[in-house]
Design a protein around this motif. Structure first.
Motif, short mmCIF file in Angstrom:
data_model
loop_
_atom_site.label_atom_id
_atom_site.label_comp_id
_atom_site.label_asym_id
_atom_site.label_seq_id
_atom_site.Cartn_x
_atom_site.Cartn_y
_atom_site.Cartn_z
N LEU A 36 0.83 -1.20 0.00
CA LEU A 36 0.00 0.00 0.00
C LEU A 36 0.86 1.26 0.00
O LEU A 36 1.90 1.33 0.67
N LYS A 37 0.43 2.23 -0.76
CA LYS A 37 1.09 3.53 -0.81
C LYS A 37 0.01 4.61 -0.65
O LYS A 37 -0.83 4.79 -1.53
N ILE A 38 0.03 5.30 0.51
CA ILE A 38 -0.99 6.32 0.77
C ILE A 38 -0.66 7.58 -0.03
O ILE A 38 0.45 8.12 0.06
N VAL A 39 -1.62 8.03 -0.80
CA VAL A 39 -1.47 9.23 -1.63
C VAL A 39 -2.33 10.35 -1.04
O VAL A 39 -3.55 10.18 -0.88
N THR A 40 -1.70 11.45 -0.69
CA THR A 40 -2.41 12.56 -0.06
C THR A 40 -2.95 13.53 -1.10
O THR A 40 -2.20 13.99 -1.97
N PRO A 41 -4.23 13.85 -1.03
CA PRO A 41 -4.78 14.82 -1.99
C PRO A 41 -4.14 16.20 -1.79
O PRO A 41 -3.83 16.58 -0.66
N PRO A 42 -3.96 16.97 -2.85
CA PRO A 42 -3.39 18.31 -2.70
C PRO A 42 -4.39 19.27 -2.07
O PRO A 42 -5.61 19.15 -2.26
N ALA A 43 -3.86 20.22 -1.29
CA ALA A 43 -4.72 21.27 -0.71
C ALA A 43 -4.83 22.38 -1.73
O ALA A 43 -4.25 23.47 -1.61
N ALA A 96 -9.42 26.61 -0.93
CA ALA A 96 -9.57 27.10 0.44
C ALA A 96 -10.29 26.08 1.29
O ALA A 96 -9.97 25.88 2.47
N GLU A 97 -11.27 25.39 0.70
CA GLU A 97 -12.01 24.37 1.43
C GLU A 97 -11.11 23.21 1.83
O GLU A 97 -11.20 22.69 2.95
N ALA A 98 -10.24 22.79 0.89
CA ALA A 98 -9.34 21.69 1.18
C ALA A 98 -8.35 22.06 2.27
O ALA A 98 -8.05 21.27 3.17
N LYS A 99 -7.83 23.29 2.24
CA LYS A 99 -6.90 23.75 3.28
C LYS A 99 -7.58 23.78 4.64
O LYS A 99 -6.99 23.37 5.66
N ALA A 100 -8.83 24.26 4.65
CA ALA A 100 -9.57 24.31 5.92
C ALA A 100 -9.80 22.92 6.48
O ALA A 100 -9.72 22.70 7.70
N LEU A 101 -10.05 21.97 5.57
CA LEU A 101 -10.27 20.59 6.02
C LEU A 101 -8.99 20.00 6.62
O LEU A 101 -9.03 19.34 7.66
N GLN A 124 -6.60 21.70 8.06
CA GLN A 124 -6.39 22.37 9.34
C GLN A 124 -7.29 21.77 10.41
O GLN A 124 -6.88 21.58 11.57
N LYS A 125 -8.50 21.44 10.04
CA LYS A 125 -9.44 20.82 10.98
C LYS A 125 -8.93 19.43 11.39
O LYS A 125 -9.02 19.05 12.58
N MET A 126 -8.40 18.66 10.44
CA MET A 126 -7.83 17.34 10.74
C MET A 126 -6.66 17.47 11.71
O MET A 126 -6.51 16.65 12.64
N ALA A 127 -5.84 18.49 11.52
CA ALA A 127 -4.70 18.68 12.41
C ALA A 127 -5.16 18.98 13.83
O ALA A 127 -4.52 18.56 14.81
N GLU A 128 -6.28 19.69 13.96
CA GLU A 128 -6.81 20.01 15.28
C GLU A 128 -7.45 18.80 15.95
O GLU A 128 -7.28 18.55 17.14
#
Length: 315
Positions: free
Chosen positions: A280-287, A290-295, A297-301
Motif C-alpha cells: 500500500l502507498k498512501i497518496v495525499t490529496p493536494p490542498a 480554500a475548502e481543502a486547506k480548511a479541512l 487544518q481541521k484534521m490537524a486540530e
C-alpha cells in the motif's frame, strides 16, 4: 617413434576437466575440418586432434597415458615400458589390430581400442555446438503462455567455413508459468553439424520486459497500490489489477503506507502457483482550494500526531 603430447595438441592443461577437453576438441575439430579449413595441413591436424581426444576423453586411456608419459616431452624418441598394458583393463575387443587413421604412437599403446567415434576421416559427422541467447518477453506471455515470433542474430558457418552472424526468425513457444532466468530449449536450432551431423540446440534464457505495474520475484508478483488516506484509515474494498484480471481486495482499517497484502495463487502459474503481494502507498490529496486547506487544518486540530516521534524528534 616419437612421443605425442596430447595435452599440448589439445591446448589444455594436464589437470583439465572432461568438459574442458570436450570444448577444446569441438573448437579444434571445427577449425581444422578438411571440408571447411583453408590451412594446408588441416587434414593432418584434424586427425591429430581426433587422436588426442580419443585418448583424453576415455578415463582408462587417459590414466594409462598419464602414467607412462610423466617423463616424456613432445617429439622425444619413445619406447613404452615392457608389458605396461597389464596394469590397465581397457575392456573387450583388444586384438592388437591397427586403428585406422591413428599414429604409430597411438597404435603401439592402444591399438585395437579406438572407438568408432574416434576414427576420423573426411566422412566424419560431428554434432554442432549448442548456442545460448537471451530473450525478453512480457509478464503476460509468461502468465498465459503462447507462441511468439522473435528475431535473433545467430552465428553460422558459411560456405567457406567462416563463422558469420545471420538473423534468424523463429516462432517460440512460451511455456505457461516460465520464470525469469529459466531457459527454453529449441532442439536442432544451434550450430549446424559437420558433414551432415546433428545440429546443436539453442537455449534461450528468459528475461522480462519492464512492466508498468508488476514486478516478478520468481513465481511471485509484486505491485504497489495507491490508496487514499481515508481508505487506509477507515478500511475499504478496492479493485486491484492482477495478471489474471481485476480482483476486489479488502484494505484493513488503520493500514499504513508500506503495509503488505497477500493475494494467494495470483502469481505465475505453477504446480503450486505463486502469490501476488500488494504494497500500500498512501497518496495525499493536494490542498488546492480554500475548502481543502480548511479541512486539513481541521484534521490537524482533531487528530494531532507526531509521525517522527520514533526518530527521537519532538515536534
Amino acid at each position: 617413434m616419437e612421443y605425442k603430447d596430447y595435452y599440448k595438441i589439445m591446448g589444455v592443461e594436464r589437470k583439465a576437466t572432461p568438459e574442458e577437453i570436450k570444448r577444446a576438441y569441438r573448437k579444434l575439430a571445427r577449425k581444422y575440418h578438411p571440408d571447411v579449413s583453408k590451412e594446408r595441413d588441416a587434414e593432418a591436424k584434424f586427425k591429430e586432434v581426433g587422436e588426442a581426444y580419443e585418448v583424453l576423453k576415455d578415463p582408462k586411456k587417459r590414466a594409462a597415458y598419464d602414467r607412462i608419459g610423466q617423463n616424456w616431452r613432445e617429439g622425444q624418441p619413445f619406447t613404452p615400458p615392457p608389458d605396461w598394458q597389464r596394469e590397465f583393463d581397457f575392456g573387450k575387443g583388444f586384438s592388437g589390430g591397427r586403428a585406422t587413421g591413428f599414429s604409430d604412437f597411438f597404435e603401439t599403446l592402444f591399438g585395437g581400442f579406438a572407438s568408432q567415434e574416434g576414427v576420423f576421416h573426411r566422412g566424419f559427422q560431428g554434432r554442432g555446438e549448442d548456442q545460448h541467447a537471451r530473450i525478453l518477453i512480457d509478464l503476460e506471455d509468461a502468465y498465459h503462455g503462447g507462441v511468439r515470433m522473435i528475431a535473433l542474430n545467430m552465428p553460422e558457418i558459411d560456405g567457406q567455413g567462416r563463422i558469420v552472424s545471420n538473423q534468424k526468425t523463429l516462432n517460440i513457444k512460451i511455456p505457461r508459468g516460465i520464470q525469469a532466468g529459466q531457459r527454453i530449449r529449441l532442439s536442432g536450432q544451434g550450430m549446424p553439424g559437420m558433414q551432415g551431423g546433428q545440429s546443436g540446440d539453442l537455449y534461450l534464457e528468459v528475461e522480462f520486459n519492464k512492466h508498468r505495474l508488476f514486478h516478478a520475484k520468481g513465481k511471485d508478483i509484486a505491485i504497489e497500490l495507491p490508496v487514499t488516506p481515508w481508505e487506509a484509515a477507515l478500511g475499504a474494498t478496492v479493485p486491484v489489477p492482477t495478471l489474471g484480471g481485476k480482483v476486489e481486495v479488502k484494505i484493513p482499517p488503520g493500514s499504513q503506507s508500506g503495509s503488505q497484502l497477500r493475494l494467494k495463487g495470483r502469481g505465475l502459474p505453477a504446480a503450486t502457483p505463486g502469490d501476488q503481494f500488494v504494497t500500500l502507498k498512501i497518496v495525499t490529496p493536494p490542498a488546492a482550494s480554500a475548502e481543502a486547506k480548511a479541512l486539513y487544518q481541521k484534521m490537524a486540530e482533531l487528530m494531532p500526531m507526531n509521525p517522527r516521534l520514533d526518530m527521537g524528534i519532538d515536534g
